[in-house]
Design a protein around this motif. Structure first.
Motif, short mmCIF file in Angstrom:
data_model
loop_
_atom_site.label_atom_id
_atom_site.label_comp_id
_atom_site.label_asym_id
_atom_site.label_seq_id
_atom_site.Cartn_x
_atom_site.Cartn_y
_atom_site.Cartn_z
N LYS A 255 2.05 13.60 -3.71
CA LYS A 255 3.44 12.22 -3.50
C LYS A 255 3.13 10.64 -3.37
O LYS A 255 2.82 11.56 -1.79
CB LYS A 255 5.23 13.28 -4.08
CG LYS A 255 5.48 14.56 -4.66
CD LYS A 255 5.32 13.61 -5.93
CE LYS A 255 6.89 13.98 -5.85
NZ LYS A 255 7.43 13.83 -7.85
N GLU A 256 3.70 10.03 -3.53
CA GLU A 256 4.33 9.13 -2.84
C GLU A 256 5.14 9.02 -1.34
O GLU A 256 6.39 10.21 -2.19
CB GLU A 256 4.56 7.83 -3.50
CG GLU A 256 3.53 7.23 -4.01
CD GLU A 256 4.32 5.84 -5.20
OE1 GLU A 256 4.69 5.62 -4.71
OE2 GLU A 256 2.95 5.20 -5.96
N LEU A 257 4.99 8.98 -0.17
CA LEU A 257 5.87 8.56 0.66
C LEU A 257 6.76 7.56 0.60
O LEU A 257 6.72 7.13 -0.08
CB LEU A 257 5.02 8.63 1.61
CG LEU A 257 4.07 9.60 2.33
CD1 LEU A 257 3.63 9.63 3.81
CD2 LEU A 257 4.73 10.70 2.34
N THR A 258 7.95 8.46 0.98
CA THR A 258 9.35 7.30 0.55
C THR A 258 9.51 6.38 1.87
O THR A 258 9.96 6.83 3.05
CB THR A 258 10.65 8.19 -0.29
OG1 THR A 258 10.43 8.67 -0.60
CG2 THR A 258 11.29 7.11 -0.23
N LEU B 112 8.33 6.62 6.83
CA LEU B 112 7.69 7.13 5.49
C LEU B 112 7.64 8.94 5.37
O LEU B 112 6.90 9.74 6.33
CB LEU B 112 6.08 6.53 5.51
CG LEU B 112 5.98 5.22 5.38
CD1 LEU B 112 4.54 5.01 5.30
CD2 LEU B 112 6.61 4.77 3.84
N VAL B 113 8.70 9.21 4.62
CA VAL B 113 8.73 10.48 4.64
C VAL B 113 8.79 10.57 3.23
O VAL B 113 8.71 10.30 1.66
CB VAL B 113 10.49 10.62 4.82
CG1 VAL B 113 10.79 12.78 4.60
CG2 VAL B 113 10.46 10.18 6.38
N CYS B 114 8.40 11.88 3.18
CA CYS B 114 7.92 12.87 1.84
C CYS B 114 8.89 13.94 1.44
O CYS B 114 9.57 14.82 2.19
CB CYS B 114 7.08 14.47 1.88
SG CYS B 114 6.02 14.96 0.69
N PHE B 115 9.65 13.39 0.71
CA PHE B 115 11.25 13.64 0.36
C PHE B 115 11.35 14.49 -1.06
O PHE B 115 11.77 15.14 -1.92
CB PHE B 115 11.89 13.19 0.08
CG PHE B 115 12.61 12.28 1.22
CD1 PHE B 115 12.92 13.12 1.87
CD2 PHE B 115 12.61 10.50 1.27
CE1 PHE B 115 13.85 12.16 2.20
CE2 PHE B 115 13.25 10.59 2.42
CZ PHE B 115 13.99 11.14 2.95
N GLU C 116 0.84 -0.87 0.03
CA GLU C 116 -0.15 0.11 -0.19
C GLU C 116 1.06 1.59 0.30
O GLU C 116 1.39 1.17 0.86
CB GLU C 116 -0.88 -0.20 1.80
CG GLU C 116 -1.88 1.24 0.89
CD GLU C 116 -2.24 1.05 2.16
OE1 GLU C 116 -3.55 2.07 2.90
OE2 GLU C 116 -2.68 0.22 3.10
N LYS C 117 0.17 1.85 -1.23
CA LYS C 117 1.84 3.72 -0.84
C LYS C 117 0.51 4.52 -0.46
O LYS C 117 -0.52 4.70 -0.60
CB LYS C 117 1.60 3.76 -2.50
CG LYS C 117 2.49 2.66 -2.85
CD LYS C 117 3.97 3.00 -2.79
CE LYS C 117 4.97 1.73 -3.90
NZ LYS C 117 6.13 2.46 -3.49
#
Ligand code: ZN
Length: 79
Positions: A12-15, A29-32, A3-4
């Motif tokens: 944006k997708e969290l990394t 999980l971070v937003c870069f 799951e993203k």
């Protein structure tokens, strides 16, 4: 489970990111996204402390170990 999660501020997708051991966070999980409004806005509020100050900002992050509770991860802008 693949799951993203996406950042509510920039979509944006969290990394997946493994925090340094001494941070106590583990894997988060971070937003870069450097263009993320959350990140850019936080930098504005934290800056203005002096010219030789490194640029600090807060990235949007969630902690899977804490029910995906969102929090602000202090980050240094690479400038
Ligand atoms: Zn974002």
């Amino acid at each position: 489970m693949s799951e993203k999660m996406t950042c509510p501020h920039c979509q944006k997708e969290l990394t997946n990111w493994v925090a340094p051991p001494d941070s106590g966070w583990g894997e988060i999980l971070v937003c870069f996204n450097d263009q993320c409004p959350f990140y850019l806005g936080s930098a504005d509020s934290i800056l203005n402390k002096g010219e030789d100050q490194r640029s600090l900002g807060c990235r949007y992050a969630v902690d899977p170990a804490n029910k995906y509770e969102p929090f602000s991860m202090l980050a240094i802008c690479p400038k």
